[in-house]
Scaffold this motif. Structure first.
Motif, short mmCIF file in Angstrom:
data_model
loop_
_atom_site.label_atom_id
_atom_site.label_comp_id
_atom_site.label_asym_id
_atom_site.label_seq_id
_atom_site.Cartn_x
_atom_site.Cartn_y
_atom_site.Cartn_z
N HIS A 286 0.81 -1.23 0.00
CA HIS A 286 0.00 0.00 0.00
C HIS A 286 0.84 1.27 0.00
N VAL A 287 2.15 1.14 -0.19
CA VAL A 287 3.01 2.33 -0.20
C VAL A 287 2.53 3.34 -1.23
N THR A 288 1.95 2.86 -2.32
CA THR A 288 1.53 3.76 -3.41
C THR A 288 0.50 4.79 -2.97
N MET A 289 -0.13 4.60 -1.83
CA MET A 289 -1.12 5.58 -1.35
C MET A 289 -0.53 6.98 -1.25
N VAL A 290 0.75 7.08 -0.89
CA VAL A 290 1.34 8.39 -0.64
C VAL A 290 1.45 9.24 -1.89
N ASN A 291 1.32 8.63 -3.07
CA ASN A 291 1.33 9.41 -4.30
C ASN A 291 0.15 10.37 -4.36
N GLY A 292 -0.88 10.08 -3.58
CA GLY A 292 -2.03 10.99 -3.50
C GLY A 292 -1.69 12.28 -2.77
N LEU A 293 -0.57 12.28 -2.04
CA LEU A 293 -0.10 13.48 -1.34
C LEU A 293 1.03 14.18 -2.10
N GLY A 294 1.31 13.70 -3.31
CA GLY A 294 2.41 14.30 -4.06
C GLY A 294 3.76 13.76 -3.65
N ILE A 295 3.78 12.57 -3.05
CA ILE A 295 5.03 11.92 -2.62
C ILE A 295 5.26 10.71 -3.52
N ARG A 372 -7.89 10.90 -3.70
CA ARG A 372 -6.62 10.74 -4.40
C ARG A 372 -5.83 9.54 -3.87
N THR A 373 -5.74 9.44 -2.55
CA THR A 373 -4.96 8.34 -1.97
C THR A 373 -5.63 7.00 -2.25
N THR A 374 -6.96 6.98 -2.32
CA THR A 374 -7.66 5.73 -2.64
C THR A 374 -7.37 5.32 -4.08
N ILE A 375 -7.42 6.27 -5.00
CA ILE A 375 -7.09 5.99 -6.41
C ILE A 375 -5.64 5.51 -6.52
N ALA A 376 -4.74 6.19 -5.81
CA ALA A 376 -3.33 5.81 -5.85
C ALA A 376 -3.11 4.42 -5.26
N ASN A 377 -3.88 4.08 -4.25
CA ASN A 377 -3.75 2.79 -3.59
C ASN A 377 -4.24 1.64 -4.46
N MET A 378 -5.09 1.95 -5.45
CA MET A 378 -5.68 0.89 -6.28
C MET A 378 -4.84 0.60 -7.52
N CYS A 379 -3.57 1.03 -7.51
CA CYS A 379 -2.68 0.74 -8.64
C CYS A 379 -2.69 -0.73 -9.05
N PRO A 380 -2.65 -1.69 -8.10
CA PRO A 380 -2.68 -3.09 -8.52
C PRO A 380 -3.91 -3.45 -9.34
N GLU A 381 -5.01 -2.72 -9.13
CA GLU A 381 -6.25 -2.99 -9.87
C GLU A 381 -6.07 -2.70 -11.36
N TYR A 382 -5.27 -1.69 -11.68
CA TYR A 382 -5.11 -1.35 -13.10
C TYR A 382 -3.66 -1.47 -13.57
N GLY A 383 -2.78 -2.00 -12.72
CA GLY A 383 -1.45 -2.41 -13.15
C GLY A 383 -0.38 -1.36 -13.21
N ALA A 384 -0.69 -0.11 -12.86
CA ALA A 384 0.32 0.94 -12.93
C ALA A 384 1.34 0.78 -11.79
N ILE A 385 2.57 1.30 -12.02
CA ILE A 385 3.56 1.30 -10.95
C ILE A 385 3.09 2.23 -9.85
N LEU A 386 2.60 3.40 -10.24
CA LEU A 386 2.08 4.38 -9.28
C LEU A 386 1.16 5.36 -10.01
N SER A 387 0.34 6.05 -9.25
CA SER A 387 -0.54 7.11 -9.78
C SER A 387 -0.27 8.37 -8.98
N PHE A 388 0.28 9.36 -9.65
CA PHE A 388 0.85 10.52 -8.97
C PHE A 388 -0.07 11.74 -9.08
N PHE A 389 -0.33 12.37 -7.93
CA PHE A 389 -1.07 13.62 -7.86
C PHE A 389 -0.11 14.69 -7.34
N PRO A 390 0.37 15.61 -8.19
CA PRO A 390 1.28 16.65 -7.72
C PRO A 390 0.64 17.47 -6.60
N VAL A 391 1.49 18.03 -5.74
CA VAL A 391 1.01 18.87 -4.65
C VAL A 391 0.29 20.09 -5.23
#
Length: 967
Positions: A286-295, A372-391
């Motif tokens: 679930h590390v990918t969740m942080v991409n919703g914070l721009g990390i 945003r963090t929920t979308i970023a967390n669902m990367c395994p659902e659509y296969g992306a390495i990560l989904s990034f939301f800039p700050v």
């Protein structure tokens, strides 16, 4: 301790260092001045990679060429490998154990070599969350196996808690120590219909919001957890005391992704007055969740995180970046869950596997941080390495509620804008260029419900009336009820509580708001509460014969519904808290009134239940309720007020106010902005405060846990969980010249697609395995064996578990079995026993394999185990790249057959012995000659890709390399 480096980091780009402003001492690398317009065209996520490359450019691990490759992302994407130094590492306890054991062992090695063991520390901040040790040894459940026709009777929960039942205080049901005045009059007409409470007793009494003690289930499970894992916990506590940069989040605090998101995230790092973007790799999925914070962050294997801790970069192929443009405005009735699932579905259909996804466009600002963090967390659902939301401004507003000071936020905003990492809808320099752009119009995402008989049958709310009518007409089946046309408009009158009401096909008789599983997002529960508030203020009500209930998933839900002021309004409409457990969606609803039951039978009515759970199969809620719909919590409240699903919300009113004016759903539906504001003020703030207190205060068991504070860890020779590994037993101060591999036997002759699980299983320890024999000889019973995953800190167990998978197919044996042949004696033995004999005889070992050797999950012991078995090289047709990197990192040579060749084509049986010599100047991709005992000579490729890999191999692996740097 700084990571080992050839020269000072950032040496080639010192000219880019600037001061944040005239009055500040804070500095940063202004990478926006590198490459001119090239930088402005880079996606934000690639800009983060570039900044890390500039700051860490040392001429060895990170070369100027790597920096230029990232800057030329447009032409180099998918074609080059680049190193990346993340700002920090996140570990959970299962993967954290071997990493920290290696560091403890490294201190021993450095001392043996005459160095100072106090210098051994992780090179970057490392947070370790102990959240994978909990097992459910104690639980209680109010749901009985006995038949429950309609449910509703109080169940007798299994006796577990010493807190006594107090029958006179039925609404609190005696499960808590609440001292409030609990008379049934407070709770209205449904007060006697509560199901028994299970598991998640809230931190506050839901009825009086007074503090209560933790339920005994939690306390007992924590007690067993501390007992079972005492050795590991003591070791973790020692690690947090002696190693700089290591912070341990104790058991009972929270899950890794929650702690990472809400407490550990920095967004912008400040280290020795140098500012740089936060980024993280971790061993939690679930590390990918942080991409919703721009990390920038993603999940990797244990050995990759350990490499970062040792001062090495993560290697990745410069990724394609798919730009996802969000446009338009979402439908007013759309909830956060609708939006998240709609975007996820679209990305899955487009195909973004193995790529970065980055969001831009005017619609991004409509998404809350939770979205945003929920979308970023669902990367395994659509296969992306990560989904990034800039700050952006939404991010900054969120951070106000998570403990960031005003000064911190101001410097953060100034820095991010200076390096063009701050997103706004009025971007003066235009949007970045992407590998591909996909557009999602938020207006295309429509609110929907599921039913009337199956969760997968989705119906748009705008089509609900026509769809229900079609269901009445259709033959009996997955959707149809086959009601004769002349009976579809039948109405049956009922008398209830002194008033007359009319029931018809589509009448709602059960309405349940549940915050479990698919509706755990706080925004939808708050939306239900805000809608209830507006409905009550408009004079609307729910008909009293409808069985309404509110069953939050935990006490936190009650807390934020109360603090936001919406709980009394839900109660006014009949949605009162009935407990904390599975109720309506498993059939545990209160029985319907006799008047309703009789009317349903009399008119053969298709009445409806509507709930925000996840199961709605026919007859599940109640035998007499034939149509059941799953809906978001606010829609449950809306349909309850309407009293029917046979309604078009766009054209038909929910009811009338006291003056007779029609009130439509649109009049009382809360806006997304309103919901987000309340969520930030009443949910995020309280959750952060509670988490911060938990982390900083710890808990009694953790605080009282005794642990050593010595420079070197005092290894317990009797321990079967933690042992000083033997990686450093033969370590010398300087690396020796590469020795030839002479007369090596083949330990295993394997086929294609051998996975890391074949090599190092993580599951239970078989009773007849070498690891089981080892544990039995130390007095353990099979019940105490635990799993290989739990014993990753003991090299003796893990070495014996190497190639212990019962599905391993060794061509020497001819069938799946964790066995091999010891050729000098001809015996068929467990793999470990054969390897042990070879080592006693001083015979080196190799492995023969086919294509894709080491595929599957990254697993450190899939490399460490073979090394400790005495394997010097693997000869395969091809490798999973990550595993090949791991082999080099532990000191095993990855050899590859020439294209088109393999063991069969070369006539190899595997029973020969093999010899090869390494040249003094070993170079990437060099061809080597192997000679067999039968006289055959053939060429193979030494599969090293760069000078760094060759350097590590010459040192005998990464651990030896770093140990020598510290000595």
């Amino acid at each position: 301790t700084e990571r080992p480096k050839a020269v000072n980091c950032g040496y080639a780009f010192e000219y880019l260092i600037e001061t944040l402003n005239d009055s500040s001492h804070k500095k940063f690398f202004n990478v926006s001045k590198l490459g001119g317009t090239k930088y402005d065209a880079l996606p934000y996520s690639i800009r983060v990679l570039l900044e890390a490359a500039v700051r860490n450019c040392d001429g060895f691990f990170m070369k100027k060429e790597d920096v230029m490759n990232i800057l030329d992302w447009k032409t180099k994407q998918s074609n080059v490998e680049v190193p990346f130094f993340p700002a920090r590492v996140l570990l959970q306890d299962f993967t954290g154990i071997p990493a920290m054991v290696d560091f403890a062992a490294m201190r021993e090695a450095v001392k043996t070599l005459g160095g100072d063991p106090k210098k051994v520390h992780p090179a970057c901040p490392t947070d370790l969350t102990v959240d994978h040790s909990l097992q459910i040894d104690f639980s209680k459940c109010a749901i009985q196996n006995a038949p429950n026709p309609g449910g509703g009777d109080l169940q007798k929960a299994g006796k577990l808690s010493p807190l006594k039942v107090q029958p006179k205080k039925l609404p609190c049901r005696g499960q808590t120590a609440c001292r409030g005045s609990c008379d049934s009059g407070e709770l209205g007409r449904n007060s006697g219909t509560f199901s028994s409470q299970i598991e998640n007793t809230p931190i506050l009494c839901p009825f009086h919001l007074q503090p209560v003690p933790e339920p005994e289930t939690v306390l007992k499970n924590q007690e067993v957890e501390f007992g079972r894992n005492r050795e590991r916990l003591q070791f973790f506590k020692w690690s947090s005391r002696v190693f700089k940069n290591v912070a341990v989040i104790p058991p009972g605090t929270g899950m890794a992704h929650q702690v990472n998101l809400e407490y550990l995230s920095r967004v912008v790092f400040e280290e020795k007055d140098l500012l740089f973007p936060d980024s993280v790799v971790g061993t939690d999925s679930h590390v990918t969740m942080v991409n919703g914070l721009g990390i920038l962050g993603w999940g990797v294997g244990g050995i990759e995180t350990e490499a970062v801790m040792l001062g090495l970069p993560v290697s990745l192929t410069l990724p394609e970046v798919v730009g996802c443009e969000l446009t338009g405005s979402s439908n007013p009735f759309v909830t956060s869950i609708d939006v998240v699932l709609g975007i996820t579905k679209h990305l899955r259909q487009v195909g973004v596997a193995g790529k970065f996804v980055e969001f831009f466009g005017s619609g991004v600002s409509q998404l809350s941080i939770a979205d945003r963090t929920t979308i970023a967390n669902m990367c395994p659902e659509y296969g992306a390495i990560l989904s990034f939301f800039p700050v952006d401004n939404v991010t900054l507003k969120h951070l106000v509620h998570t403990g960031f000071s005003k000064a911190k936020l101001e410097s953060m905003e100034t820095y991010l804008k200076a390096v063009k990492l701050f997103r706004n809808d009025q971007n003066s320099s235009g949007e970045p260029e992407y590998s591909q752009v996909i557009q999602i119009n938020l207006n295309s995402i429509v609110p929907s419900v599921s039913g009337p008989k199956r969760p997968q049958d989705r119906v748009a709310v705008t089509d609900m009336k026509s769809d229900f009518q079609a269901c009445l007409n259709e033959k009996v089946g997955f959707k149809g009820f086959q009601i004769a046309a002349e009976k579809q408009k039948d109405i049956v009158s009922i008398h209830y509580e002194g008033s007359e009401y009319k029931l018809s096909h589509g009448s709602v008789v059960i309405a349940a708001v549940i915050s479990c599983t698919n509706n755990c997002n706080p925004s939808v529960m708050l939306a239900a509460g805000l809608l209830a508030k507006k409905a009550v203020e408009a004079g609307l009500h729910v008909k009293p014969y409808i069985r309404t209930s509110l069953s939050p998933g935990g006490g936190m839900v009650t807390q934020y519904l109360s603090s936001s002021g919406v709980l009394p309004y839900l109660s006014k409409l009949g949605f009162e808290i009935v407990g904390y457990g599975c109720s309506t969606c498993v059939g545990n609803t209160a029985p319907l009134s006799e008047a309703v039951l009789n009317a349903v039978k009399q008119g053969d009515l298709v009445t409806c239940g509507i709930l925000s759970g996840n199961k709605n199969f026919e007859g599940r809620l109640c035998d007499c309720v034939r149509a059941n719909y799953l809906a978001s919590p606010p829609l449950v409240v809306a349909y309850a007020i309407a009293g029917t699903v046979n309604i078009d919300f766009q054209t038909e009113p929910l009811g009338t106010d006291p003056t007779g004016k029609n009130i439509y759903l649109n009049d009382i539906w809360p806006s997304r902005e309103e919901v987000h504001r309340v969520e930030e003020e009443h949910v995020i703030l309280s959750m952060f405060k509670a988490l911060k207190e938990k982390i900083e205060m710890g808990n009694k068991r953790w605080n009282s846990l005794e642990a050593p504070d010595s420079v070197l860890f005092p290894w317990d020779l009797k321990s079967t969980y933690i042992r000083c590994p033997s990686f450093f037993d033969k370590l010398t101060k300087e690396p020796a010249a590469l020795l030839p591999i002479e007369n090596a036997h083949v330990l295993l002759y394997l086929g294609d697609s051998v996975t890391t699980d074949h090599i190092s299983p993580a599951g239970s320890i078989a009773r007849n395995s070498a690891a089981a024999k080892y544990l039995t000889n130390r007095g353990l019973t099979p019940r105490e064996f635990n799993s290989y995953g739990a014993r990753r800190g003991n090299d003796a167990v893990m070495t014996r578990g190497t190639f212990a998978n019962i599905k391993l197919f060794n061509k020497f044996i001819g069938k799946p079995a964790p066995k091999t042949i010891h050729f000098p004696s001809g015996q068929t033995l467990d793999v470990f026993e054969a390897a042990e004999l070879y080592q006693r005889e001083g015979i080196p070992l190799i492995i023969l394999a086919g294509k894709k050797y080491g595929s599957g999950n990254s697993r450190d012991w899939a490399a460490k185990g073979p090394y400790l078995l005495g394997v010097k090289a693997v000869l395969a047709e091809s490798y999973e790249k990550i595993h090949k990197d791991h082999l080099i990192g532990i000191g095993i040579a990855p050899l590859q057959f020439l294209p088109g060749e393999n063991a069969d084509s070369l006539g190899l049986s595997g029973r020969e012995t093999f010899s090869l010599t390494f040249p003094e100047e070993l170079a990437p991709g060099v061809t080597l000659n192997i000679q067999t005992s039968t006289g055959k000579v053939f060429s193979v490729i030494a599969s090293f890709e760069n000078d760094v890999e060759i350097t590590l191999y010459k040192h005998g692996g990464l651990l030896n390399f770093v140990s020598r740097k510290f000595s």
